[in-house]
Design an enzyme around this catalytic site. Structure first.
Site, PDB file in Angstrom:
ATOM      1  N   VAL A  59       0.812  -1.202  -0.014  1.00 56.94           N
ATOM      2  CA  VAL A  59      -0.186   0.006  -0.007  1.00 56.94           C
ATOM      3  C   VAL A  59       0.860   1.271   0.093  1.00 56.94           C
ATOM      4  CG1 VAL A  59      -1.731   1.488   1.284  1.00 56.94           C
ATOM      5  CG2 VAL A  59      -1.955  -1.330   1.145  1.00 56.94           C
ATOM      6  N   ASP A 106      -6.416  15.342   0.193  1.00 61.68           N
ATOM      7  CA  ASP A 106      -7.820  15.298   0.585  1.00 61.68           C
ATOM      8  C   ASP A 106      -7.904  14.413   1.652  1.00 61.68           C
ATOM      9  OD1 ASP A 106     -10.662  15.598  -0.554  1.00 61.68           O
ATOM     10  OD2 ASP A 106     -10.493  13.710   0.100  1.00 61.68           O
ATOM     11  N   GLU A 118      -5.983  19.237   3.965  1.00 62.44           N
ATOM     12  CA  GLU A 118      -7.186  19.579   4.256  1.00 62.44           C
ATOM     13  C   GLU A 118      -7.662  18.935   5.536  1.00 62.44           C
ATOM     14  OE1 GLU A 118     -11.826  19.023   2.598  1.00 62.44           O
ATOM     15  OE2 GLU A 118     -10.389  17.387   2.627  1.00 62.44           O
TER      16      GLU A 118
END
Length: 340
Positions: A73, A96, A151
């Protein structure tokens, strides 16, 4: 969907030729549940790239959550960042959904008051934390001019401090409380009840030494059926009374003045960078909406009306002139980079 890879490269090249830096909004916080064209159940199990069971599902977003402790990953996500930097020559990223990554509760049903117990405890997802440190370390080491923005609505301490200090290594975080504050004030208070102390507190409420990007209006307001700042202030009068060929009425007069002051206060107090959301600089009248099932796949609102700006006898032009002069004044005096 929106063009070819070659066209995106051309767009970035043209922007660079004009001295414009281009950032990508990169989504490493979650992934699509699609099994046909996504990573979900890639090897037949629900745990190939993601956590199995409840930990691998985001209850609000209906999407899968990466297992950031997995070697493959990490390799997949980090190589994705490198790909955008080297193949497309992006200048950096806006990450994000960082709040969702940082905590096991993903920010769902949790308020953040600023108490340190909220940020340091068993609720913090250390795997995600380490991934973000790793991503920032690699990006800033390999590409020294790379800019990264988080964010994050929670205000996690040291989010924007260097990794060698024990921080997460971001350059900036988005000051997400500011646009929410303006909408709340406009919706809930009469003009004479605006609390200047509370406004200034909200604008300046950020951790010392951690840089923020301030903005007056965000995609949460101007997208999907809510109203833009200008429309909240002036509403239907924008369709009939924005011409300079007729006398100014009180609604438009008030709306234009407040729209200017909201942007000036945000620019002056809100952070170390200023973000203008599409059309906010000239008081865009309508929200933006993508074709979707809810609007019969219509493209009607999938646009920005820059023609309003180019029409000399409309007051949108005056709002734009104010915005231009505000930014030029900042160029001259440099308040964004100034100490508190």
């Amino acid at each position: 969907r929106y063009g070819t890879p070659e066209e995106l490269k051309e767009l970035i090249d043209v922007a660079h030729s004009l001295g414009i830096i281009v950032l990508l909004d990169v989504v490493h916080s979650h992934a699509s549940k699609n099994t046909e064209d996504g990573l979900n159940c890639f090897d037949g199990s629900d745990s190939c790239f993601f956590h199995s069971g409840a930990r691998g599902e985001h209850s609000l977003w209906d999407s899968r959550l990466f297992n950031y402790s997995g070697w493959e990953v990490l390799r997949f996500l980090l190589s994705n960042l490198r790909w955008w930097m080297e193949e497309y020559k992006f200048d950096g990223f806006r990450f994000d959904g960082v709040t969702s990554m940082l905590y096991h509760h993903h920010g769902i049903g949790s308020g953040f008051s600023g108490d340190y117990a909220e940020y340091f405890g068993l609720q913090v997802d250390e795997d995600s934390l380490v991934y973000l440190m790793l991503a920032n370390h690699i990006l800033h080491t390999l590409y020294e001019d790379c800019i990264t923005i988080a964010e994050d609505v929670s205000g996690m301490p040291t989010l924007c401090r260097p990794v060698q200090e024990g921080g997460l290594g971001f350059d900036y975080r988005l000051a997400m409380a500011i646009p929410d504050k303006w909408i709340q004030i406009i919706k809930e208070f009469k003009d004479e009840d605006w609390n200047m102390g509370n406004i200034v507190y909200t604008m300046t409420n950020r951790r010392y030494g951690e840089k923020c990007i301030a903005y007056a209006e965000s995609h949460d307001q101007a997208l999907v059926g809510d109203k833009t700042l200008a429309f909240w202030l002036m509403d239907k009068d924008m369709y009939t009374n924005m011409s300079t060929l007729i006398p100014m009425n009180s609604v438009i007069d008030r709306g234009i003045q407040l729209h200017k002051m909201i942007r000036l206060l945000t620019h002056g107090l809100g952070g170390e960078g200023y973000l203008n959301f599409m059309g906010n600089e000239f008081g865009h009248p309508e929200w933006l909406d993508f074709p979707r099932v809810g609007n019969n796949e219509s493209y009607h609102y999938a646009r920005r009306q820059f023609n309003l700006l180019d029409t000399d006898h409309l007051r949108y032009r005056q709002l734009y002139t104010f915005d231009r002069d505000m930014n030029r004044t900042e160029d001259k005096y440099g308040w964004l980079a100034a100490p508190p």
